[in-house]
Design a protein around this motif. Structure first.
Motif, short mmCIF file in Angstrom:
data_model
loop_
_atom_site.label_atom_id
_atom_site.label_comp_id
_atom_site.label_asym_id
_atom_site.label_seq_id
_atom_site.Cartn_x
_atom_site.Cartn_y
_atom_site.Cartn_z
N ARG A 180 -29.55 -7.76 -5.54
CA ARG A 180 -29.29 -9.18 -5.29
C ARG A 180 -29.89 -9.52 -3.94
NH1 ARG A 180 -23.15 -10.48 -5.57
NH2 ARG A 180 -23.54 -10.39 -7.83
N GLU A 181 -30.42 -10.75 -3.81
CA GLU A 181 -31.02 -11.16 -2.54
C GLU A 181 -30.24 -12.30 -1.91
OE1 GLU A 181 -35.12 -12.02 -3.35
OE2 GLU A 181 -35.70 -9.91 -3.13
N GLY A 182 -30.10 -12.24 -0.60
CA GLY A 182 -29.42 -13.28 0.16
C GLY A 182 -29.98 -13.36 1.56
N ARG A 183 -29.34 -14.18 2.42
CA ARG A 183 -29.90 -14.45 3.75
C ARG A 183 -28.92 -14.19 4.89
NH1 ARG A 183 -31.13 -20.51 2.37
NH2 ARG A 183 -29.09 -20.10 1.45
N ALA A 184 -27.70 -13.78 4.58
CA ALA A 184 -26.68 -13.70 5.63
C ALA A 184 -26.12 -12.30 5.82
CB ALA A 184 -25.54 -14.67 5.31
N GLY A 185 -26.88 -11.29 5.45
CA GLY A 185 -26.42 -9.93 5.65
C GLY A 185 -26.87 -9.02 4.52
N VAL A 186 -26.77 -7.72 4.75
CA VAL A 186 -27.16 -6.71 3.77
C VAL A 186 -25.96 -5.83 3.47
CG1 VAL A 186 -28.70 -4.78 3.23
CG2 VAL A 186 -29.53 -6.68 4.65
N VAL A 187 -25.67 -5.64 2.20
CA VAL A 187 -24.60 -4.73 1.78
C VAL A 187 -25.25 -3.61 0.99
CG1 VAL A 187 -22.42 -4.46 0.55
CG2 VAL A 187 -22.96 -6.64 1.67
N VAL A 188 -25.05 -2.38 1.43
CA VAL A 188 -25.57 -1.21 0.72
C VAL A 188 -24.43 -0.60 -0.09
CG1 VAL A 188 -26.67 1.04 0.93
CG2 VAL A 188 -27.21 -0.78 2.58
N ALA A 189 -24.56 -0.63 -1.41
CA ALA A 189 -23.56 -0.06 -2.32
C ALA A 189 -24.06 1.29 -2.80
CB ALA A 189 -23.33 -0.99 -3.50
N VAL A 190 -23.24 2.31 -2.64
CA VAL A 190 -23.64 3.67 -2.99
C VAL A 190 -22.99 4.09 -4.31
CG1 VAL A 190 -23.56 6.10 -2.31
CG2 VAL A 190 -24.03 4.33 -0.60
N GLY A 191 -23.82 4.58 -5.24
CA GLY A 191 -23.33 5.18 -6.48
C GLY A 191 -22.33 4.30 -7.21
N PRO A 192 -21.17 4.85 -7.57
CA PRO A 192 -20.22 4.12 -8.42
C PRO A 192 -19.56 2.92 -7.75
CG PRO A 192 -19.29 6.23 -7.71
CD PRO A 192 -20.73 6.23 -7.30
N MET A 193 -19.93 2.59 -6.50
CA MET A 193 -19.38 1.41 -5.84
C MET A 193 -20.12 0.13 -6.20
SD MET A 193 -16.83 2.67 -4.36
CE MET A 193 -16.33 1.02 -3.89
N LEU A 194 -21.24 0.20 -6.93
CA LEU A 194 -22.07 -0.99 -7.11
C LEU A 194 -21.35 -2.12 -7.82
CD1 LEU A 194 -24.74 -2.49 -6.89
CD2 LEU A 194 -25.44 -1.42 -9.04
N ASP A 195 -20.73 -1.86 -8.97
CA ASP A 195 -20.09 -2.95 -9.72
C ASP A 195 -19.01 -3.62 -8.88
OD1 ASP A 195 -21.69 -2.46 -11.88
OD2 ASP A 195 -20.10 -1.74 -13.21
N THR A 196 -18.25 -2.84 -8.14
CA THR A 196 -17.19 -3.41 -7.31
C THR A 196 -17.78 -4.25 -6.19
OG1 THR A 196 -15.84 -1.45 -7.79
CG2 THR A 196 -15.11 -2.86 -5.99
N VAL A 197 -18.88 -3.77 -5.60
CA VAL A 197 -19.53 -4.54 -4.54
C VAL A 197 -20.09 -5.85 -5.08
CG1 VAL A 197 -21.55 -4.56 -3.02
CG2 VAL A 197 -20.02 -2.60 -3.02
N LEU A 198 -20.69 -5.82 -6.26
CA LEU A 198 -21.22 -7.05 -6.85
C LEU A 198 -20.11 -8.05 -7.12
CD1 LEU A 198 -23.92 -5.63 -9.28
CD2 LEU A 198 -24.31 -6.85 -7.13
N ALA A 229 -32.66 -11.08 5.34
CA ALA A 229 -31.20 -11.23 5.25
C ALA A 229 -30.50 -11.07 6.60
CB ALA A 229 -30.64 -10.21 4.26
N GLY A 230 -31.25 -10.74 7.65
CA GLY A 230 -30.61 -10.53 8.94
C GLY A 230 -30.14 -9.10 9.11
N THR A 231 -29.69 -8.78 10.30
CA THR A 231 -29.42 -7.39 10.66
C THR A 231 -27.93 -7.06 10.73
OG1 THR A 231 -29.67 -7.98 13.00
CG2 THR A 231 -31.60 -7.08 11.86
N ASP A 232 -27.10 -7.85 10.06
CA ASP A 232 -25.71 -7.45 9.84
C ASP A 232 -25.67 -6.62 8.56
OD1 ASP A 232 -24.78 -8.74 12.05
OD2 ASP A 232 -24.01 -10.48 11.00
N VAL A 233 -25.19 -5.37 8.66
CA VAL A 233 -25.25 -4.43 7.54
C VAL A 233 -23.86 -3.88 7.26
CG1 VAL A 233 -26.20 -2.23 6.74
CG2 VAL A 233 -27.63 -3.78 8.11
N VAL A 234 -23.50 -3.87 5.97
CA VAL A 234 -22.26 -3.25 5.52
C VAL A 234 -22.60 -2.10 4.59
CG1 VAL A 234 -20.02 -3.57 4.40
CG2 VAL A 234 -21.05 -5.46 5.68
N LEU A 235 -22.07 -0.93 4.85
CA LEU A 235 -22.24 0.23 3.99
C LEU A 235 -20.95 0.45 3.20
CD1 LEU A 235 -23.72 2.62 6.70
CD2 LEU A 235 -25.04 1.46 4.93
N VAL A 236 -21.05 0.51 1.88
CA VAL A 236 -19.87 0.76 1.04
C VAL A 236 -20.13 2.06 0.29
CG1 VAL A 236 -18.30 -0.12 -0.71
CG2 VAL A 236 -19.51 -1.72 0.81
N GLU A 237 -19.43 3.13 0.73
CA GLU A 237 -19.67 4.47 0.21
C GLU A 237 -18.40 5.02 -0.44
OE1 GLU A 237 -22.62 6.57 3.20
OE2 GLU A 237 -21.08 5.53 4.36
#
Length: 306
Positions: A180-198, A229-237
């Motif tokens: 998914r593309e956006g402009r206000a941050g980047v969220v990295v979803a790892v493995g089985p976390m993708l559906d929940t992150v979406l 998307a800017g340089t605010d990054v969230v990692l969801v592992e």
């Protein structure tokens, strides 16, 4: 739908038939799935019993003879208990193997804390040269298992889980995918976390990257995403919170940036419960993630309707 671990024995059994270099080393766990393969290849399917240090040591010994060992048990018994053998028998001797784990962070809550390993990848991060795959769907697990076995003599860890996304994505054993593309941050979803992150980021103006190979970390994909998307990054592992914070910071070291690492907390949950209860307790359900991601990114992350 079958699980990632349901795919493991059939896929590796076929690899045993196809490639005379492939060997399997087990420590009782998963033996039933290889009965047929053991009859066909008695010299390359080895059960060492409940001896996890020997499990890794035997795999390293096979690698020294030129074989490609696939070593399997629960994550806590594969990475944590025999860590010295992982460090010395594989790393110090500079030989490779494919370590394939089950049970993930808390896939079997009734097994208790002895069978949980949220710190497995953080522990492997103290060693050099490991490739780490974290599939999010059984189809991806099958692809990544084949990648791992075919990866020359490299050291590879494949982390299987009963948690799964509803659909598989094309994975290549290296790069992150933009979902998914956006402009206000980047969220990295790892493995089985993708559906929940979406689900958690629905309506938020953020880019979502999907990672199933987390070591090496795809720094190039993260940098490309931050350009728009800017340089605010969230990692969801799906393992210890903050495991990839350092590598994400390194990827953006020359840019002003912020990184938030979300994942399994350090606090031990002393009631077994169910998987879903552990997910919620660690704040990894969609509602909790939305609150934490939205709070970090601020009001600018709210997508404006046309």
């Amino acid at each position: 739908m079958d699980t990632m671990r349901d795919r493991f024995a059939p896929v590796v059994s076929r690899l045993l038939d196809e490639d005379p270099r492939v060997a399997v080393v087990l420590a009782e766990i998963g033996v039933a799935g290889f009965e047929g393969a053991q009859h066909r290849h008695p010299d390359r399917v080895i059960n060492v019993g409940i001896r996890e240090q020997l499990l890794v040591g035997a795999g390293a010994g096979l690698a020294l003879t030129g074989l490609r060992p696939v070593v399997h048990t629960f994550a806590s018994f594969l990475v944590e208990r025999p860590f010295e053998q992982v460090k010395l028998d594989l790393g110090h001797q500079d030989v490779g193997a494919v370590l394939v784990s089950a049970s993930a962070s808390f896939d079997w809550p009734s097994g208790g804390y002895t069978h949980m390993a949220p710190g497995d990848i953080a522990l492997l991060d103290t060693l050099d040269g490991w490739t780490v795959h974290v599939p999010g769907h059984p189809d991806e697990a099958e692809t990544l298992l084949r990648h791992a076995v075919a990866a020359g003599d490299d050291k590879v860890y494949v982390r299987l889980s009963v948690q799964s996304n509803a659909e598989a994505h094309a994975v290549d054993g290296a790069r992150f995918r933009t979902v998914r593309e956006g402009r206000a941050g980047v969220v990295v979803a790892v493995g089985p976390m993708l559906d929940t992150v979406l689900a958690a980021t629905e309506g938020l103006d953020v880019t979502v990257l999907y990672g199933t190979t987390v070591r090496p970390f795809d720094s190039a994909a993260l940098r490309r995403a931050t350009e728009s998307a800017g340089t605010d990054v969230v990692l969801v592992e799906p393992y210890l919170a903050g495991t990839s914070t350092a590598v994400a910071n390194d990827a953006l070291a020359d840019l002003p940036h912020r990184v938030l690492g979300l994942g399994v907390g350090r606090r031990e949950l002393r009631r077994y419960g169910q998987i879903e209860e552990h997910v919620a307790a660690h704040g990894l359900d969609a509602g909790s993630l939305r609150e934490r991601i939205g709070g970090f990114l601020g009001a600018t992350a709210t997508r404006v309707s046309a």
